[in-house]
Design a protein around this motif. Sequence first.
Motif, PDB file in Angstrom:
ATOM      1  N   PHE A  51       0.896  -1.501   0.107  1.00 48.33           N
ATOM      2  CA  PHE A  51      -0.132   0.094   0.209  1.00 48.33           C
ATOM      3  C   PHE A  51       0.728   1.365   0.120  1.00 48.33           C
ATOM      4  CE2 PHE A  51      -3.209  -3.078   1.503  1.00 48.33           C
ATOM      5  CZ  PHE A  51      -4.442  -2.591   0.670  1.00 48.33           C
ATOM      6  N   ILE A 102       0.891   2.579  -3.448  1.00 49.07           N
ATOM      7  CA  ILE A 102      -0.236   3.055  -4.172  1.00 49.07           C
ATOM      8  C   ILE A 102      -0.883   4.392  -3.669  1.00 49.07           C
ATOM      9  CG2 ILE A 102      -2.615   1.930  -4.576  1.00 49.07           C
ATOM     10  CD1 ILE A 102      -1.694  -0.712  -3.741  1.00 49.07           C
ATOM     11  N   ILE A 114      -6.681   3.954  -3.991  1.00 52.16           N
ATOM     12  CA  ILE A 114      -7.222   2.943  -3.150  1.00 52.16           C
ATOM     13  C   ILE A 114      -8.809   3.595  -2.925  1.00 52.16           C
ATOM     14  CG2 ILE A 114      -7.358   2.335  -0.518  1.00 52.16           C
ATOM     15  CD1 ILE A 114      -4.554   2.523  -0.726  1.00 52.16           C
ATOM     16  N   CYS A 147     -11.071   3.016  -6.054  1.00 49.02           N
ATOM     17  CA  CYS A 147     -11.522   1.482  -6.572  1.00 49.02           C
ATOM     18  C   CYS A 147     -12.773   1.371  -5.210  1.00 49.02           C
ATOM     19  CB  CYS A 147     -10.294   0.717  -6.283  1.00 49.02           C
ATOM     20  SG  CYS A 147     -10.464  -0.919  -6.577  1.00 49.02           S
ATOM     21  N   CYS A 189     -11.245  -5.095  -5.468  1.00 45.28           N
ATOM     22  CA  CYS A 189     -10.136  -4.052  -5.104  1.00 45.28           C
ATOM     23  C   CYS A 189      -8.777  -4.633  -4.816  1.00 45.28           C
ATOM     24  CB  CYS A 189     -10.725  -3.270  -3.858  1.00 45.28           C
ATOM     25  SG  CYS A 189     -12.237  -2.357  -4.031  1.00 45.28           S
ATOM     26  N   TYR A 246      -5.388  -3.513  -6.585  1.00 44.05           N
ATOM     27  CA  TYR A 246      -4.106  -3.011  -5.502  1.00 44.05           C
ATOM     28  C   TYR A 246      -2.845  -3.838  -5.828  1.00 44.05           C
ATOM     29  CZ  TYR A 246      -7.915  -0.797  -2.731  1.00 44.05           C
ATOM     30  OH  TYR A 246      -8.998  -0.168  -2.437  1.00 44.05           O
ATOM     31  N   THR A 301       0.374  -2.226  -7.256  1.00 47.75           N
ATOM     32  CA  THR A 301       1.740  -2.448  -6.781  1.00 47.75           C
ATOM     33  C   THR A 301       2.883  -2.805  -7.772  1.00 47.75           C
ATOM     34  OG1 THR A 301       0.679  -2.949  -4.602  1.00 47.75           O
ATOM     35  CG2 THR A 301       2.981  -3.922  -4.979  1.00 47.75           C
TER      36      THR A 301
END
Length: 219
Positions: A100, A103, A108, A111, A150, A154, A158
């Motif tokens: 995370f 991102i 985040i 999404c 999601c 992610y 990444t």
Amino acid sequence: MSYIFLSIFVISAVIHLYASLKSNKKLRAVTKPWLLLALVGYYCCMVENPLCIVIAALLTSWLGDVLLIPKGTKWFTAGGISFMASHVCFIIAYSRFVDFSVIPLWAIILCAVVYFTASVLVFRGLKSSLPKALFYPMFFYLLCNGTMNCFALYQLLTEVSCASVVTFIGAVLFFISDSTLFYVRFKKDTIFKTHFVVMLTYIVAEFLIVYGFILHAVM
């Protein structure tokens, strides 16, 4: 050995899709349990160290398939719970490849908003057709599927790779399959009259997700 399991999967899938198109319930019931079992075998043969959480995700999906074969609200609910467990397992599996810190926060949040909105729109069309007792449990289930999507995204954000792209496409198809299933089951005036689209998107989804994990393992 992997080719044997893949052959079983493909043959079962083709026969099952034909049965779905023709609304042949007996043939669908016979072929459906073989789909995920063959995928489990294929995954285990293709990966030197298969992830237990991926196997758990596939087996809970398989159990969901089996529980959805009989008619009735209780069976439908039990199948939904099993598939919800499958989504949780997939989320855990995706999390292994998510960072995370790389991102953007807006990505985040965006999404999550997109999939929440998509779930709301799906159930907006179903509201008049669903039993009241099932509305919120099914809505929560689709949110779990959306959360799984999601985390697949992610994972892609990444690290952009063929494995992550394949996995995300599979996750999206899984969301489409579940959304379509709700309309087939509960909304009789929909354009979806058979389980063909439901199962086509579901079968391709499960295969792509599994293949994505295989690609990750060999990268």
